[in-house]
Write a protein that holds these residues in place. Sequence first.
Motif, mmCIF file in Angstrom:
data_model
loop_
_atom_site.group_PDB
_atom_site.id
_atom_site.type_symbol
_atom_site.label_atom_id
_atom_site.label_comp_id
_atom_site.label_asym_id
_atom_site.label_seq_id
_atom_site.Cartn_x
_atom_site.Cartn_y
_atom_site.Cartn_z
ATOM 1 N N SER A 130 53.979 84.508 55.122
ATOM 2 C CA SER A 130 54.859 86.321 55.276
ATOM 3 C C SER A 130 54.375 86.537 56.718
ATOM 4 N N LEU A 131 53.718 86.194 57.890
ATOM 5 C CA LEU A 131 53.450 86.387 59.323
ATOM 6 C C LEU A 131 53.057 85.004 59.581
ATOM 7 N N GLN A 178 45.871 89.346 55.134
ATOM 8 C CA GLN A 178 46.604 89.995 53.286
ATOM 9 C C GLN A 178 47.096 91.513 53.119
ATOM 10 N N LYS A 190 54.740 96.120 55.937
ATOM 11 C CA LYS A 190 56.219 95.838 55.872
ATOM 12 C C LYS A 190 57.130 96.792 56.132
ATOM 13 N N SER A 191 56.081 98.367 56.115
ATOM 14 C CA SER A 191 57.660 98.890 56.458
ATOM 15 C C SER A 191 58.021 99.440 57.696
ATOM 16 N N ASN A 195 59.552 86.358 60.106
ATOM 17 C CA ASN A 195 58.152 87.048 59.783
ATOM 18 C C ASN A 195 58.052 87.740 60.487
ATOM 19 N N GLN A 196 57.209 88.504 60.186
ATOM 20 C CA GLN A 196 56.572 89.691 61.543
ATOM 21 C C GLN A 196 55.424 88.605 61.916
ATOM 22 N N ALA A 252 49.359 92.349 56.265
ATOM 23 C CA ALA A 252 50.721 92.262 55.896
ATOM 24 C C ALA A 252 51.808 92.805 54.989
ATOM 25 N N LYS A 253 50.725 93.214 54.098
ATOM 26 C CA LYS A 253 51.728 94.480 53.394
ATOM 27 C C LYS A 253 51.567 95.602 54.200
ATOM 28 N N GLN A 254 50.259 95.942 54.736
ATOM 29 C CA GLN A 254 50.665 97.463 55.921
ATOM 30 C C GLN A 254 51.715 97.220 56.581
ATOM 31 N N THR A 258 59.365 90.408 65.247
ATOM 32 C CA THR A 258 60.112 89.390 64.407
ATOM 33 C C THR A 258 59.853 87.703 65.112
#
Length: 160
Positions: A151-152, A105, A112-113, A122-123, A108-110, A118
Amino acid sequence: MTVKYIRGDLFTHSAPTGKSIVLAHACNTGGSWGGGIAAVFARKYPKANRQYSEYCHKNSHLLGTSLLLKADDYDKSKAYIACLFTSDFNQSPEQIVKYTDQSLQELAKQLKSLPIETQNGNQVVNMPKINSGIFGVPWENTEAVLDKLDSLDFNVYVID
């Protein structure tokens, strides 16, 4: 979220044009990529290995977190190495699975940018069957964590 299995070598995964890739593995918090797939990462990426080791020795409370490093050959490979801190060798399989969920989790935040490859919107994170080697967690337990992350997407590399 998709888990796709690929027969072959994780380290042959290549970046699509204009994108970067993520090669992830489960790590201990002691700063040693000494066994299993981690030892392969250490041989292939000695600079990243040193950065990981220094990070571990300068930080505490790493379980359930992730560290994202550029591969030594990033300019060519466009590969990031995701260190998922899932064990310090004192956890039960259930605890390792919990820390895997938390570290993914955070990863996934790291991501995002970042311009990561993909699929299905999703990444994508590329990995071996994490936790199932030295950490001794049945793969099905870790796979259940991957299955619930929205998210992944995951490419899981397996070798015959």
